[in-house]
Design a protein around this motif. Structure first.
Motif, PDB file in Angstrom:
ATOM      1  N   GLU A  87      -8.148 -14.957   0.806  1.00 10.00           N
ATOM      2  CA  GLU A  87      -8.065 -14.771  -0.644  1.00 10.00           C
ATOM      3  C   GLU A  87      -8.802 -13.503  -1.065  1.00 10.00           C
ATOM      4  O   GLU A  87      -8.430 -12.854  -2.041  1.00 10.00           O
ATOM      5  CB  GLU A  87      -8.643 -15.979  -1.381  1.00 10.00           C
ATOM      6  N   LYS A  88      -9.837 -13.117  -0.314  1.00 11.42           N
ATOM      7  CA  LYS A  88     -10.573 -11.885  -0.622  1.00 11.42           C
ATOM      8  C   LYS A  88      -9.720 -10.642  -0.368  1.00 11.42           C
ATOM      9  O   LYS A  88      -9.948  -9.592  -0.968  1.00 11.42           O
ATOM     10  CB  LYS A  88     -11.846 -11.808   0.228  1.00 11.42           C
ATOM     11  N   PHE A  89      -8.744 -10.747   0.524  1.00 11.03           N
ATOM     12  CA  PHE A  89      -7.897  -9.594   0.847  1.00 11.03           C
ATOM     13  C   PHE A  89      -6.672  -9.503  -0.047  1.00 11.03           C
ATOM     14  O   PHE A  89      -6.004  -8.470  -0.096  1.00 11.03           O
ATOM     15  CB  PHE A  89      -7.466  -9.652   2.318  1.00 11.03           C
ATOM     16  N   LEU A  90      -6.346 -10.583  -0.742  1.00 14.73           N
ATOM     17  CA  LEU A  90      -5.229 -10.558  -1.688  1.00 14.73           C
ATOM     18  C   LEU A  90      -5.664  -9.887  -2.987  1.00 14.73           C
ATOM     19  O   LEU A  90      -6.852  -9.897  -3.333  1.00 14.73           O
ATOM     20  CB  LEU A  90      -4.759 -11.983  -1.987  1.00 14.73           C
ATOM     21  N   PRO A  91      -4.729  -9.297  -3.736  1.00 15.80           N
ATOM     22  CA  PRO A  91      -5.094  -8.730  -5.043  1.00 15.80           C
ATOM     23  C   PRO A  91      -5.678  -9.810  -5.948  1.00 15.80           C
ATOM     24  O   PRO A  91      -5.278 -10.975  -5.873  1.00 15.80           O
ATOM     25  CB  PRO A  91      -3.759  -8.208  -5.590  1.00 15.80           C
ATOM     26  N   SER A  92      -6.598  -9.432  -6.796  1.00 18.76           N
ATOM     27  CA  SER A  92      -7.250 -10.411  -7.671  1.00 18.76           C
ATOM     28  C   SER A  92      -6.253 -11.082  -8.615  1.00 18.76           C
ATOM     29  O   SER A  92      -6.478 -12.208  -9.065  1.00 18.76           O
ATOM     30  CB  SER A  92      -8.360  -9.736  -8.474  1.00 18.76           C
TER      31      SER A  92
ATOM     32  N   LEU B  41       0.517 -16.087   3.168  1.00 15.22           N
ATOM     33  CA  LEU B  41       0.949 -15.396   1.960  1.00 15.22           C
ATOM     34  C   LEU B  41       0.701 -13.898   2.077  1.00 15.22           C
ATOM     35  O   LEU B  41       1.563 -13.093   1.711  1.00 15.22           O
ATOM     36  CB  LEU B  41       0.205 -15.952   0.749  1.00 15.22           C
ATOM     37  N   TYR B  42      -0.472 -13.524   2.579  1.00 13.49           N
ATOM     38  CA  TYR B  42      -0.808 -12.098   2.705  1.00 13.49           C
ATOM     39  C   TYR B  42       0.247 -11.374   3.528  1.00 13.49           C
ATOM     40  O   TYR B  42       0.788 -10.347   3.101  1.00 13.49           O
ATOM     41  CB  TYR B  42      -2.185 -11.937   3.346  1.00 13.49           C
ATOM     42  N   PHE B  43       0.555 -11.903   4.698  1.00 12.92           N
ATOM     43  CA  PHE B  43       1.514 -11.208   5.566  1.00 12.92           C
ATOM     44  C   PHE B  43       2.947 -11.343   5.054  1.00 12.92           C
ATOM     45  O   PHE B  43       3.775 -10.457   5.309  1.00 12.92           O
ATOM     46  CB  PHE B  43       1.378 -11.704   7.002  1.00 12.92           C
ATOM     47  N   ARG B  44       3.224 -12.404   4.311  1.00  9.54           N
ATOM     48  CA  ARG B  44       4.544 -12.501   3.673  1.00  9.54           C
ATOM     49  C   ARG B  44       4.718 -11.371   2.666  1.00  9.54           C
ATOM     50  O   ARG B  44       5.779 -10.744   2.591  1.00  9.54           O
ATOM     51  CB  ARG B  44       4.659 -13.862   2.984  1.00  9.54           C
TER      52      ARG B  44
END
Length: 311
Positions: free
Chosen positions: A83-88, A109-112
Motif C-alpha cells: 500500500e505504501k508503493f501505491l499512489p495515495s 493490484l500494484y503489478f496489475r
C-alpha cells in the motif's frame, strides 16, 4: 530520526530511517535490537514490525526481501508494504475505472496497474503505473484533445483500430494547418516528479507531407509558475527521405524529438518536459503543430498524448 543498519541474512543490507525513536524502542528495544547493537538480525520481530520496516525501503528492496526466508517473504508481500508503493489516491483512481479492477492483495493490484493500462472516465483517459517507481502515467485519448478541424470529416476521420487501447483514434485526411493540443490537471500526477509529454501516433500506408519540421511545447496555463518548457521544440513525425544536409541535421536531434517506436507498436515524439512539484500548478498544456510551411499533409493517425515520468 534514528538510523539503524539492518542485515537481511547476509542477502541485502539497507539503512532504515525511522521518524522518532519510540517506534524502534517499543518494537525492537525490548528484544535487544537497538542502535547500540549496530547490524542486527530482525527475525525475532513480529511480522507486522518487519512489514513496517520493509515499507520504508524501496520497491526493489521489498522484492529482494522475499528471497531471504519464508518469514520475510510473508512480511514483504503484505498489504502494509505494498500500500505504501501505491499512489495515495489509488482508491479514487480505481473508482473511475471503466471496468472493475479485481485483485486479492495490494501487491497483485500494484503489478496489475503496472502491466496493463486501465481506462478511466468513460474511456477518455488511460492510466498505468511505472513499475520501478510507482509513479503515475496517463494518456489522453485523441477525442479528449483539441484538434483543429477535428470534427470536420473533410479533414479528419474518427475510426477504431484493434491495436489501440481506446475505442477510437483520429485519422488525418488532409490539412495544411496541423495543430493538436491537450490539457492535464497537475494534481492528478505524482508530486516531486519530472514529467515528459509525448504525442502517440502512427503513420498510415497512404500518407504525404508529414516529413517536415514541426513545433512542440509544454507549459503551465498559469504563466506565473516556472518549471515547464515553453520553447518551441523542433520535432519530426517522420524523418525526411532525402539524403543530405537536412537529413544529417535531423539525425543529430535529441532522441525524443525524432519519432521513436514504442513497445506497444505505436510511435511517439516528445513534446516537452515539466516539473510537477506539489501538484498545485493547475493545468499543464501540451502542443504540437505544423502551421508555418502550409504544406498539405495526410496519413497521420493520433491515439493520444501521454504524460509519464522522465526516464
Amino acid at each position: 530520526m534514528l538510523e539503524a543498519t539492518v542485515s537481511f541474512s547476509g542477502e541485502m543490507n539497507i539503512i532504515v530511517g525511522l521518524e522518532g525513536s519510540n517506534f524502534w524502542r517499543e518494537n525492537a528495544g525490548e528484544r535487544g535490537i537497538g542502535e547500540e547493537n549496530g547490524v542486527s538480525d530482525l527475525s525475532s520481530l513480529p511480522e507486522s514490525c518487519i512489514s513496517e520496516i520493509i515499507s520504508l525501503t524501496s520497491l526493489t528492496d521489498a522484492c529482494r526481501a522475499t528471497a531471504i526466508s519464508s518469514a520475510f517473504k510473508s512480511a514483504a508481500d503484505s498489504d502494509t508494504v505494498w500500500e505504501k508503493f501505491l499512489p495515495s489516491d489509488y482508491t479514487e483512481i480505481l473508482s473511475r475505472s471503466v471496468t472493475p479492477v479485481v485483485y486479492s492483495t495490494k501487491k497483485e493490484l500494484y503489478f496489475r496497474l503496472c502491466d496493463t493500462p486501465i481506462l478511466l472516465d468513460g474511456g477518455n483517459l488511460s492510466f498505468i503505473l511505472n513499475k520501478w517507481s510507482g509513479k503515475k502515467c496517463y494518456m489522453i485519448r485523441a477525442r479528449g484533445l483539441s484538434i483543429v478541424w477535428g470534427d470536420t470529416p473533410q479533414y479528419w476521420r474518427w475510426t477504431s483500430l484493434p491495436e489501440s487501447r481506446f475505442s477510437e483514434v483520429a485519422e488525418l485526411q488532409a490539412v495544411c494547418w496541423l495543430a493538436i493540443g491537450g490539457m492535464m490537471q497537475t494534481q492528478m500526477l505524482s508530486p516531486k516528479t519530472i514529467y515528459a509529454a509525448y504525442l502517440v501516433f502512427k503513420i498510415g500506408e497512404k500518407n504525404f507531407g508529414l516529413a517536415v519540421q514541426s513545433k512542440a511545447s509544454v507549459r503551465f496555463v498559469e504563466e506565473s509558475h516556472e518549471g515547464a518548457e515553453v520553447l518551441n521544440n523542433t520535432v519530426y513525425l517522420e524523418l525526411p527521405e532525402r539524403i543530405g544536409g537536412l537529413r544529417r541535421r535531423v539525425s543529430r536531434l535529441p532522441t525524443g524529438w525524432r519519432p521513436q517506436r514504442r513497445v506497444d507498436g505505436w510511435m511517439e515524439i516528445k513534446l516537452g518536459e515539466f516539473f510537477n512539484d506539489h501538484g498545485d500548478y493547475g493545468e499543464v498544456e501540451m502542443q504540437f503543430n505544423e502551421i508555418k510551411h502550409g504544406h498539405w499533409k495526410s496519413g497521420l493517425i493520433v491515439e493520444g498524448i501521454e504524460l509519464r515520468p522522465k526516464e
